[in-house]
Every structure is written in structure tokens, then in C-alpha cells.
Design a protein around this motif. Structure first.
Motif, PDB file in Angstrom:
ATOM      1  N   SER A   1       3.248  -0.225  -8.502  1.00  0.00           N
ATOM      2  CA  SER A   1       2.762   0.026  -7.082  1.00  0.00           C
ATOM      3  C   SER A   1       2.831   1.349  -6.389  1.00  0.00           C
ATOM      4  N   GLY A   2       2.597   1.499  -5.283  1.00  0.00           N
ATOM      5  CA  GLY A   2       2.800   2.786  -4.578  1.00  0.00           C
ATOM      6  C   GLY A   2       4.109   3.106  -4.401  1.00  0.00           C
ATOM      7  N   GLN A   3       5.195   2.058  -4.661  1.00  0.00           N
ATOM      8  CA  GLN A   3       6.747   2.411  -4.296  1.00  0.00           C
ATOM      9  C   GLN A   3       6.887   3.363  -5.402  1.00  0.00           C
ATOM     10  N   TYR A   4       6.581   3.257  -6.632  1.00  0.00           N
ATOM     11  CA  TYR A   4       6.813   4.154  -7.656  1.00  0.00           C
ATOM     12  C   TYR A   4       6.516   5.537  -7.341  1.00  0.00           C
ATOM     13  N   ILE A   5       5.292   5.921  -6.993  1.00  0.00           N
ATOM     14  CA  ILE A   5       4.840   7.032  -6.612  1.00  0.00           C
ATOM     15  C   ILE A   5       5.569   7.675  -5.448  1.00  0.00           C
ATOM     16  N   ASN A   6       5.942   6.758  -4.287  1.00  0.00           N
ATOM     17  CA  ASN A   6       6.622   7.374  -3.261  1.00  0.00           C
ATOM     18  C   ASN A   6       8.124   7.723  -3.678  1.00  0.00           C
TER      19      ASN A   6
ATOM     20  N   ALA B   1      -3.194  -0.157   4.106  1.00  0.00           N
ATOM     21  CA  ALA B   1      -2.008  -0.267   3.303  1.00  0.00           C
ATOM     22  C   ALA B   1      -2.514   0.508   2.106  1.00  0.00           C
ATOM     23  N   CYS B   2      -1.410   0.950   1.365  1.00  0.00           N
ATOM     24  CA  CYS B   2      -1.647   1.735   0.026  1.00  0.00           C
ATOM     25  C   CYS B   2      -2.385   0.833  -0.850  1.00  0.00           C
ATOM     26  N   PRO B   3      -3.743   1.431  -1.452  1.00  0.00           N
ATOM     27  CA  PRO B   3      -4.386   0.412  -2.280  1.00  0.00           C
ATOM     28  C   PRO B   3      -3.549   0.265  -3.570  1.00  0.00           C
ATOM     29  N   PHE B   4      -2.648   0.811  -4.077  1.00  0.00           N
ATOM     30  CA  PHE B   4      -1.805   0.840  -5.284  1.00  0.00           C
ATOM     31  C   PHE B   4      -1.386  -0.698  -5.031  1.00  0.00           C
ATOM     32  N   ASN B   5      -0.665  -0.924  -4.027  1.00  0.00           N
ATOM     33  CA  ASN B   5       0.154  -2.019  -3.652  1.00  0.00           C
ATOM     34  C   ASN B   5      -0.563  -3.428  -4.186  1.00  0.00           C
TER      35      ASN B   5
ATOM     36  N   GLN C   1      -9.432   9.393  -0.420  1.00  0.00           N
ATOM     37  CA  GLN C   1      -8.597   9.673   0.697  1.00  0.00           C
ATOM     38  C   GLN C   1      -7.031   9.476   0.158  1.00  0.00           C
ATOM     39  N   MET C   2      -6.962   8.830  -1.126  1.00  0.00           N
ATOM     40  CA  MET C   2      -5.711   8.565  -1.446  1.00  0.00           C
ATOM     41  C   MET C   2      -5.023   9.756  -1.969  1.00  0.00           C
ATOM     42  N   ASN C   3      -4.007  10.212  -1.370  1.00  0.00           N
ATOM     43  CA  ASN C   3      -3.275  11.505  -1.541  1.00  0.00           C
ATOM     44  C   ASN C   3      -3.028  11.953  -3.138  1.00  0.00           C
ATOM     45  N   CYS C   4      -2.284  10.926  -3.488  1.00  0.00           N
ATOM     46  CA  CYS C   4      -1.686  11.096  -4.790  1.00  0.00           C
ATOM     47  C   CYS C   4      -3.045  11.258  -5.820  1.00  0.00           C
ATOM     48  N   MET C   5      -3.975  10.572  -5.868  1.00  0.00           N
ATOM     49  CA  MET C   5      -5.119  10.823  -6.667  1.00  0.00           C
ATOM     50  C   MET C   5      -5.755  12.395  -6.283  1.00  0.00           C
TER      51      MET C   5
ATOM     52  N   ASP D   1       6.316  13.797  -3.043  1.00  0.00           N
ATOM     53  CA  ASP D   1       6.162  13.504  -1.450  1.00  0.00           C
ATOM     54  C   ASP D   1       4.712  13.345  -1.173  1.00  0.00           C
ATOM     55  N   TYR D   2       3.852  12.662  -2.177  1.00  0.00           N
ATOM     56  CA  TYR D   2       2.403  12.485  -1.871  1.00  0.00           C
ATOM     57  C   TYR D   2       2.222  11.495  -0.622  1.00  0.00           C
ATOM     58  N   CYS D   3       3.198  10.515  -0.505  1.00  0.00           N
ATOM     59  CA  CYS D   3       2.837   9.511   0.551  1.00  0.00           C
ATOM     60  C   CYS D   3       2.983   9.906   1.908  1.00  0.00           C
ATOM     61  N   ARG D   4       3.815  11.157   1.968  1.00  0.00           N
ATOM     62  CA  ARG D   4       4.309  11.454   3.321  1.00  0.00           C
ATOM     63  C   ARG D   4       2.900  11.988   4.087  1.00  0.00           C
ATOM     64  N   SER D   5       2.116  12.735   3.188  1.00  0.00           N
ATOM     65  CA  SER D   5       0.665  13.107   3.902  1.00  0.00           C
ATOM     66  C   SER D   5      -0.382  12.327   3.546  1.00  0.00           C
ATOM     67  N   CYS D   6      -0.218  11.077   3.377  1.00  0.00           N
ATOM     68  CA  CYS D   6      -1.335  10.154   3.027  1.00  0.00           C
ATOM     69  C   CYS D   6      -1.983   9.558   4.098  1.00  0.00           C
ATOM     70  N   VAL D   7      -3.312   9.032   4.225  1.00  0.00           N
ATOM     71  CA  VAL D   7      -3.659   8.365   5.316  1.00  0.00           C
ATOM     72  C   VAL D   7      -3.255   6.777   4.985  1.00  0.00           C
ATOM     73  N   TYR D   8      -3.004   6.544   3.865  1.00  0.00           N
ATOM     74  CA  TYR D   8      -2.563   5.166   3.585  1.00  0.00           C
ATOM     75  C   TYR D   8      -1.059   4.806   3.940  1.00  0.00           C
ATOM     76  N   LYS D   9      -0.761   3.676   4.154  1.00  0.00           N
ATOM     77  CA  LYS D   9       0.752   3.432   4.229  1.00  0.00           C
ATOM     78  C   LYS D   9       1.209   2.646   3.059  1.00  0.00           C
ATOM     79  N   VAL D  10       2.284   3.518   2.640  1.00  0.00           N
ATOM     80  CA  VAL D  10       3.037   2.833   1.114  1.00  0.00           C
ATOM     81  C   VAL D  10       3.723   1.773   1.427  1.00  0.00           C
ATOM     82  N   ARG D  11       4.137   1.444   2.604  1.00  0.00           N
ATOM     83  CA  ARG D  11       5.081   0.291   2.836  1.00  0.00           C
ATOM     84  C   ARG D  11       4.335  -0.738   2.924  1.00  0.00           C
TER      85      ARG D  11
HETATM   86 FE1  SF4 Z   1      -0.816   7.281  -3.260  1.00  0.00          FE
HETATM   87 FE2  SF4 Z   1      -0.453   4.945  -1.814  1.00  0.00          FE
HETATM   88 FE3  SF4 Z   1       1.116   7.159  -1.726  1.00  0.00          FE
HETATM   89 FE4  SF4 Z   1      -1.128   7.207  -0.578  1.00  0.00          FE
HETATM   90  S1  SF4 Z   1       0.301   5.936   0.197  1.00  0.00           S
HETATM   91  S2  SF4 Z   1      -0.191   8.921  -1.687  1.00  0.00           S
HETATM   92  S3  SF4 Z   1      -2.347   6.045  -2.090  1.00  0.00           S
HETATM   93  S4  SF4 Z   1       0.871   5.783  -3.452  1.00  0.00           S
END
Ligand code: SF4
Ligand code: FAD
Length: 512
Positions: A427-432, A453-457, A347-351, A436-446
Motif C-alpha cells: 500500500s502507500g504506507q510502504y512508499i511513505n 485518499a492515496c490510490p495505492f491503499n 497526480q500521484m507524486n510517487c508515480m 518523501d514523496y507523500c509529503r508533497s502529494c495531493v493524495y493523503k497517504v493515511r
Molecule cells: Fe504515492 Fe500515495 Fe504517497 Fe501520493 S500519497 S506519493 S500516491 S504513495
């Protein structure tokens, strides 16, 4: 002139007309040997597109040599006499064809080179002159250095090649490195060039059929194959990048975007690594593009640094440090690679984006490999060996000399910092910030400790806490540990607990 008859073995990643072992070839007397073997195609489950690329490019190279009047002996994968290994074929054909000398250019894989050295034939080895820096030259440079730094090696390569250098020995533009200009996120208005595509001819179609039949159990799709397999097509791919990609390469080389697998990247690594392109020519074309005002200095320098800096550097480190290098695991990781690396089911959109496009195209660009799939494995404590196998299998450009130092050293820091001074953990902050991956992810990057919460954090802070003993003393990690120490104890505990919970899910074989 040597009168002995030569058998010149050319490996699947040595398809260069100027290969050192082919330079003194006598077309009246000598034979070039190419073999498609099971052991090389199956020692890891290579992506079917990669097998198509190599076998098809080998067949095209053999045909081009024959057209030049050179005698070629080609052993195809389904030849009933094929023993299935490179040394096996060399021994079989040397005794069948009765050659006095066997010539071979240095391999790109320590394992294969060792097995050839032990095959019982006296091979005459040639230096791989396709690299700017030979194994011996790198080893002299590295001698007596406790830690190596790519930046200093790169400056040597700039001096050696004269690329982007003033006549007084200083770098053009007054600085060696313009990396700080190369970290822009992609603006909404940016449009990436449509990727150059090459149609599959009859030779490639035959190989696709063979690969569908023989490698059906390997991960990855072979439905569309549009990558160059000849020198001419590889040049067209390169020309396309010079015209449409290079100018924006510097600015956006670290950017990522949903459903944009290539952005402004060149996609040349696979063609270059198998010998269809020449690194000196690529660099000289990029330098000319700068000198004639077609591109900015940050784009030119950034691209040349990848080629004569990083690429030559990892090649040097590999041959300097093998075989011990492959066993590095400084963090003592023991967690197996999650199944979703092979399926993209997460479910991690970036992955999902990075793995999905890797399975489809056998390609991901550098930041996806380093800061998404690599970063996750680092934070999650994956066994380096298993991650290395994944990278080696899944990418069309992956050969041991380049994949291993990048994965084990740069991504996993498993060599204890020999290749890079600090782990590329984020953390997810870098990816964000870079996508634009985090905008359409089920996890919340903040968020970092909530259920959504974003698993990366949490995994990031868990990694920082659990390896404090090894990393706290690293001066480049000072700010990170200051930030950790500033967190309230309750926050640190909550991050630790969420990290534990995510890792337990992985241990139970669940996806995230
Ligand atoms: Fe990846 Fe986290 Fe962003 Fe989802 S919220 S796309 S898991 S960095
Ligand atoms: P561009 O982004 O357009 O870059 C231009 C060229 O620079 C590349 O074609 C490549 O030849 C060279 N280059 C850039 N960075 C590196 C590097 N770190 N090491 C070596 N060459 C570099 N590259 C491979 O060729 N084979 C691999 O098996 C490989 N494995 C990698 C594994 C990991 C974990 C990471 C982080 C990087 C890896 N790389 C590998 C480096 C890099 O990701 C690819 O070279 C690049 O993504 C290829 O795409 P491109 O041709 O569009 O490159």
C-alpha cells in the motif's frame, strides 16, 4: 589452427573485448561485423538515450578493434544497403564477403536468437562466458525443483566464485545475507553524490543527430546525454561509485527521494549489460573495498548479491523458461497500460517522480521500478505484456533476458511464483516509509477510502480481495489475509468500492 575465414558478428550488447566469439580471432584473416538495424531499434519504442548509448558504444567499440589491427565491417543505420535486420545483414554480408565460418556468442534476446537460428546459415555458437553461470549450469541447478529460490542459487554462486567466503566454506561475517540492514529510509542530512557525467564526443554527437532525426516519435528526452559509451569511461563511472556511492549503498538501497534520481546507486547496469564492464571485476573490487576496511559488510554483500545473485538468477530463469515464460498471466489481467506511463501526467507524486525521471534519464533504481511503477501495475491488474514492453522500451539497461523475469516474474507475479515466492504488493504506507514523496502529494497517504485518499491503499486491498483464491493459500501471505479478515465488513466494502471506482477511471482512460 583453424584456417577457415571467420565472420564474427558482434551484437550491440556484446561489446566486450573478451567476448567468447572473439577470443580465437585471427586479425590477418577474420572480420568482425557490427550492424545498426531498424528491427532492433524499433521492435519496441526504445528510449532515444538507449539507442544513442548502443549505437555510439558500438561505433566506439568498432574503432577500438580497428586500432588493435582487427578488420571491422560496420553497417550504419542509414546505409542504403542495410536490410534492417540482424539476420538480413548477416546473410547479405556472408554472401558478399564469402566467409567459410560464421561465429556468434549467445544472444540476450530469445526472439533474436531464434531468428538467427532460422536464417539459413550454419552459425557456430559460443557460450556467453561473461556470466558466472552458463545456461546449462543453471538448468542443472534448477532440475527437479518445483519452485526456485534466488537465495539458494546465490549461495551456490558465492561458493563457486569464492566471493566473501572463509577458507572453511562458510560465508564471511557468519551470514549469507545482510538484507535486514539494508532497508533504511533516507535521513534528512543524507547528501547523495553529484552524478558522474561524461561529455558527448563527435561520434556520440553524430549518433544523437541520427536518433533525433529517425526516432523523434519515441518517448523520452535525448537533450542531455552524459552516460559512458567507452570501456574507459565506464570504468570511471564505476570508480566514482566505489569512491562516493558504495559505502552508503547498503543502508539506503531501498530509499527514494523527490528529485533524486540516482541516490547512492551505481548507474552501471546499462554499461554492464552491453559489455563495457565485467561482472567478475566489479565483484572483486567490492570485495577488496570491504577487505581493506573502506566499506561495511552489509554494503559489500548487498552489492555482490545483486550481481551474482539476482542478475545471474534472472538470466538463468529467462533461458530456462523461454519462450513459454513470456506468456505468463496468472491473474488473468486484461487492463491496458495507462497512458500516463508514457507521459508522467499523473497526480500521484510517487508515480510522477518515477516516470518523470525514467523519461528524462532512461533510469530508475530498483525500488522505484519494483515498488512504485511495478507495484501500481500489479495492483491495477495491467496486462503483463504491455508493462513488459514499457520497461523494455524506457530503460537504458533493458534487454529481454533481464527485463522480462524482473517485470513479469518479480513485479507482476505473472509466472505464478516461479521466480519469487510472493507478490511484491504494498500500500502507500510502504512508499511513505521509504521516501518523501507523500509529503508533497495531493493524495493523503493515511486515508484509504476518502475522495483524496492515496490510490495505492484501496487498490492494494482490492488486489488482495480479488485474488484471494490464488493468494490466500500462500503461507507468505498469511498475515495479509489475517489483517483483511480483521477489518469490519463495512471497511472492506468501502475499500472495494473505492478500488472499483479507481479502476473504472483507468478503464475510462483517465489519469489518477
Ligand atoms: Fe504515492 Fe500515495 Fe504517497 Fe501520493 S500519497 S506519493 S500516491 S504513495
Ligand atoms: P544498483 O542499485 O546500483 O545495483 C547494482 C547492480 O546490480 C545493477 O547495476 C544490476 O546490474 C544488478 N542488479 C540489481 N538488481 C537486479 C535485478 N533484479 N536483476 C538484474 N540485475 C540486478 N536491470 C537491468 O539491468 N535491466 C533491466 O531491464 C531491468 N529491468 C527491471 C525491471 C523491473 C520491474 C525491476 C523491478 C528491476 C529491473 N532491473 C533491471 C533491476 C534493477 O532495477 C536495475 O539493475 C538497477 O536499477 C540498475 O541501476 P544501478 O546500476 O544503479 O543498480
Amino acid at each position: 589452427m583453424n584456417k577457415n575465414r571467420r565472420l564474427c558478428l558482434v551484437l550491440g550488447d556484446q561489446l566486450s573485448f573478451d567476448l567468447a566469439s572473439l577470443t580465437e580471432l585471427d586479425s590477418q584473416r577474420d572480420v568482425v561485423l557490427l550492424v545498426e538495424v531498424r528491427e532492433e531499434a524499433r521492435h519496441v519504442p526504445h528510449h532515444p538515450k538507449k539507442i544513442v548509448l548502443i549505437f555510439s558504444a558500438m561505433r566506439h567499440f568498432a574503432r577500438a578493434l580497428q586500432q588493435q589491427g582487427i578488420c571491422v565491417h560496420y553497417v550504419s543505420f542509414d546505409d542504403p544497403l542495410n536490410t534492417g535486420s540482424v539476420p538480413g545483414e548477416l546473410v547479405r554480408l556472408q554472401s558478399q564477403l564469402q566467409f567459410e565460418e560464421v561465429h556468434l556468442t549467445e544472444c540476450g534476446d530469445w526472439r533474436l536468437e531464434q531468428s538467427l537460428k532460422k536464417c539459413g546459415l550454419a552459425i557456430q555458437w559460443h557460450t556467453d562466458t561473461r556470466f558466472l553461470c552458463s545456461r546449462d549450469e543453471f538448468s542443472s541447478w534448477a532440475k527437479d525443483k518445483k519452485q526456485l529460490r534466488m537465495e539458494f542459487f546465490y549461495r551456490e554462486m558465492r561458493r563457486k566464485s569464492g566471493l566473501l567466503m572463509n577458507t572453511n566454506g562458510s560465508p564471511v561475517g557468519g551470514s549469507w545475507n545482510f538484507d535486514t540492514d539494508n532497508r533504511k529510509a533516507l535521513p534528512k542530512s543524507a547528501v547523495a553524490p553529484y552524478p558522474a557525467r561524461f561529455s558527448a564526443d563527435a561520434i556520440t554527437q553524430d549518433v544523437i543527430a541520427l536518433v533525433r532525426d529517425q526516432f523523434a516519435n519515441h518517448y523520452g528526452s535525448v537533450d542531455v546525454f552524459d552516460y559512458p559509451v567507452t570501456h574507459a569511461d565506464a570504468q570511471s563511472l564505476w570508480g566514482y561509485f566505489l569512491d562516493f556511492g558504495l559505502a552508503a549503498f547498503g543502508d539506503y538501497q531501498d530509499a527514494m527521494a523527490c528529485n533524486e534520481p540516482f541516490l547512492f546507486h551505481a548507474r552501471i547496469s546499462a554499461a554492464l549489460n552491453i559489455g563495457l564492464l565485467n561482472v567478475r571485476q566489479l565483484c572483486s573490487d567490492v570485495e577488496s573495498a570491504y577487505l581493506t576496511g573502506r566499506i561495511k559488510l552489509n554494503a559489500a554483500e548487498g552489492f555482490i548479491r545483486q550481481l551474482i545473485g539476482w542478475r545471474e538468477y534472472v538470466h538463468g530463469v529467462y533461458w530456462l523458461k523461454m519462450p513459454d515464460y513470456a506468456g505468463g498471466n496468472v491473474f488473468g489481467n486484461s487492463r491496458p497500460l495507462p497512458e500516463f506511463y508514457w507521459t508522467g501526467k499523473t497526480q500521484m507524486n510517487c508515480m510522477r517522480q518515477a516516470i518523470g525521471q525514467s523519461l528524462e534519464y532512461a533510469y530508475a533504481h530498483h525500488i522505484q521500478r519494483l515498488m512504485v511503477t511495478g507495484n501500481f501495475a500489479l495492483l491495477a491488474g495491467i496486462v503483463p505484456d504491455e508493462l513488459c514492453e514499457w520497461y523494455l522500451a524506457i530503460y537504458m539497461d533493458a534487454f529481454d533476458w533481464v527485463e522480462l523475469p524482473n517485470t513479469l516474474g518479480m513485479v507482476m507475479h505473472a509466472d505464478g511464483g516461479y521466480l519469487g515466492s510472493k507478490p511484491y504488493c504494498a500500500s502507500g504506507q510502504y512508499i511513505n516509509r521509504m521516501s518523501d514523496y507523500c509529503r508533497s502529494c495531493v493524495y493523503k497517504v493515511r486515508e484509504s477510502t476518502t475522495d483524496d485518499a492515496c490510490p495505492f491503499n484501496a487498490l492494494y486491498w482490492h488486489f488482495i480481495m480479488r485474488h484471494s483464491e490464488i493468494l490466500r493459500g500462500n503461507h507468505r501471505m498469511g498475515m495479509t489475509y489475517k489483517n483483511l479478515d480483521r477489518l469490519p465488513e463495512s471497511k472492506r466494502q468501502a475499500l472495494w468500492l473505492r478500488g472499483q471506482m479507481l479502476l473504472a477511471k483507468l478503464d475510462a482512460g483517465e489519469s489518477l
